[in-house]
Design a protein around this motif. Structure first.
Motif, mmCIF file in Angstrom:
data_model
loop_
_atom_site.group_PDB
_atom_site.id
_atom_site.type_symbol
_atom_site.label_atom_id
_atom_site.label_comp_id
_atom_site.label_asym_id
_atom_site.label_seq_id
_atom_site.Cartn_x
_atom_site.Cartn_y
_atom_site.Cartn_z
ATOM 1 N N UNK A 173 -2.039 -0.951 -3.354
ATOM 2 C CA UNK A 173 -0.882 -1.385 -4.141
ATOM 3 C C UNK A 173 -0.786 -0.635 -5.461
ATOM 4 N N UNK A 174 -1.945 -0.299 -6.064
ATOM 5 C CA UNK A 174 -1.932 0.404 -7.352
ATOM 6 C C UNK A 174 -1.295 1.781 -7.181
ATOM 7 N N UNK A 175 -1.643 2.470 -6.093
ATOM 8 C CA UNK A 175 -1.033 3.778 -5.843
ATOM 9 C C UNK A 175 0.466 3.630 -5.590
ATOM 10 N N UNK A 176 0.849 2.592 -4.837
ATOM 11 C CA UNK A 176 2.268 2.343 -4.581
ATOM 12 C C UNK A 176 3.018 2.197 -5.901
ATOM 13 N N UNK A 177 2.446 1.427 -6.814
ATOM 14 C CA UNK A 177 3.118 1.216 -8.101
ATOM 15 C C UNK A 177 3.218 2.520 -8.891
ATOM 16 N N UNK A 178 2.163 3.356 -8.821
ATOM 17 C CA UNK A 178 2.174 4.642 -9.538
ATOM 18 C C UNK A 178 3.287 5.546 -8.989
ATOM 19 N N UNK A 179 3.436 5.585 -7.673
ATOM 20 C CA UNK A 179 4.485 6.410 -7.051
ATOM 21 C C UNK A 179 5.863 5.915 -7.501
ATOM 22 N N UNK A 180 6.059 4.595 -7.485
ATOM 23 C CA UNK A 180 7.364 4.052 -7.882
ATOM 24 C C UNK A 180 7.660 4.316 -9.359
ATOM 25 N N UNK B 185 0.835 -1.194 0.000
ATOM 26 C CA UNK B 185 0.000 0.000 0.000
ATOM 27 C C UNK B 185 0.869 1.242 0.000
ATOM 28 N N UNK B 186 0.209 2.392 0.002
ATOM 29 C CA UNK B 186 0.926 3.659 -0.010
ATOM 30 C C UNK B 186 0.070 4.680 0.718
ATOM 31 N N UNK B 187 0.651 5.335 1.728
ATOM 32 C CA UNK B 187 -0.045 6.402 2.432
ATOM 33 C C UNK B 187 0.825 7.655 2.384
ATOM 34 N N UNK B 188 0.204 8.806 2.661
ATOM 35 C CA UNK B 188 0.967 10.040 2.773
ATOM 36 C C UNK B 188 0.997 10.402 4.248
ATOM 37 N N UNK B 189 2.192 10.426 4.840
ATOM 38 C CA UNK B 189 2.291 10.607 6.290
ATOM 39 C C UNK B 189 3.600 11.290 6.653
ATOM 40 N N UNK B 190 3.603 11.925 7.821
ATOM 41 C CA UNK B 190 4.823 12.532 8.353
ATOM 42 C C UNK B 190 5.756 11.395 8.786
ATOM 43 N N UNK B 191 6.992 11.353 8.266
ATOM 44 C CA UNK B 191 7.902 10.247 8.608
ATOM 45 C C UNK B 191 8.541 10.447 9.982
#
Lengths: 253, 253
Positions: free
Chosen positions: B163-170, B103-109
């Motif tokens: 997972x689809x968003x994760x792949x788009x980011x990569x 998955x892929x989230x937008x978060x403060x690391x």
């Protein structure tokens, strides 16, 4: 550190305590400072001694704390980056090598080493012992196994024992054309002799790096290096260390 | 296993017991077999429970034994070589990558990650979670941190979550020219979420691999991957795994 009560959370108690303790280390303790004893710490955080001990073990694994016999538990300095892999292949002992030869004996290696070197299990090999220091502290110990066939002209050389002989063996080895080199890193526990050298207790977690040196299509030498897992971060790549730690940054004082 | 009395030796008792137990594992036990309980083992070897437990802990660190809640202590299979470093630099998600996006989230690391990425501590980043399996078992979990500036054209793309968003980011990340890549390996303890995924208890020893991806002279992405230390041996180099273990060879049955 004042009295801190833990709020109820779904994670294991020691895990939450670890986080709280980790924050306390950042804000209230300096590197090298000795922690209060377990009884006092358990009382201050309102937890059982067993819970406290589990949390301290976690922090030790993560390199935040060091426990040493006769000293107690101290706040660990940040781990030191130790360069292990470079993009350039090189024989041990060539220019820029961070290891210091200590001695060299001829002995039958462990069965697994003999198998990797593809030699009979009872065949003695040159066994070079080297050490590596970083920031004035010994961080790793190495055994380098070299079969007689990899250094065919050594017998003609009159070399004394000890470090001088180790250097002579390595110089001979460098005559072979190095074709390839690969490494593996795994968790291990410190053997009694390594533990003594590395100022650790026997069985302490260590990082074991096995390096295979390939010449003429066979394993011409094999190295097993034992790094202190508490103080070392092994770095790979040309640009040196990756300066990143899990959790909040640590302060040196 | 018959009754075995230990001879007096100068090394710590648990250390000698470890060696004896290790030999017994080789000769009398099959991989996956459950060991007798601690009370019986202690009686058979004529040692105190505490000594036995120390020896079992050593064997667990060395990957010879696995202790699992509700199952007991079993004889571990040989560690699996997992390729980590290759000589070729590559962005995550390119051909041949062993990792699967989850998955892929937008978060403060975490603060240390923000510092390494040279971004403000409160700036959210794309956080891609990936997993890695080997021989049908999950062996590692990864968090990959990618600042918005590394994927400038992502906002124009209508990507779903997961997972689809994760792949788009990569895929977007791969548009940058990769200049350099370096890695560090260190000992860590499994976070609660990683532990669940990796079928370990929170706090179990793990090998943490931090990879820094450099583009345009700055860190464009940062990965922290957590590998099971009990079952994995991390391999580096073109020619794959180094098949060498400390001590006697292990038998599979």
């Amino acid at each position: 550190m004042g009295t801190t009560q833990l709020e109820p959370v779904p994670e294991p108690k020691y895990w939450h305590l670890k986080t709280v303790l980790s924050e306390a280390l950042d804000s209230e303790f300096a590197v090298g400072e000795i922690l209060p004893n377990e009884r006092d710490l358990a009382a201050r955080f309102g937890v059982a001694r067993a819970t406290l001990r589990q949390a301290l073990e976690q922090l030790e694994l993560e390199g935040r704390l060091q426990r040493r016999r006769g000293v107690g538990t101290t706040v660990a300095p940040p781990r030191v980056g130790v360069a292990v892999g470079t993009e350039r292949h090189a024989w041990p002992g060539t220019a820029g090598d961070a290891w210091q030869p200590v001695d060299c004996v001829t002995a039958v290696p462990p069965a697994a080493v003999a198998a990797a070197l593809e030699i009979p299990a009872d065949e003695p090999v040159h066994t070079v012992r080297r050490t590596r220091t970083s920031h004035g502290q010994q961080v790793a110990a190495e055994l380098l196994y070299i079969p007689a066939t990899s250094v065919p002209d050594l017998s003609g050389i009159d070399t004394p024992s000890g470090a001088a002989r180790a250097r002579a063996v390595l110089r001979e080895l460098q005559h072979l054309p190095l074709e390839d080199q690969d490494r593996a890193v795994e968790l291990g526990s410190a053997r009694a002799d390594d533990a003594r050298e590395l100022d650790r207790l026997p069985g302490a977690p260590v990082l074991v790096v096995t390096t295979r040196f390939v010449a003429s299509g066979r394993t011409a030498a094999l190295s097993t290096a034992t790094y202190r897992a508490d103080t070392c971060r092994l770095t790979f790549g040309a640009s040196g260390g990756v300066e990143i730690h899990e959790g909040p940054e640590r302060r040196a004082s």
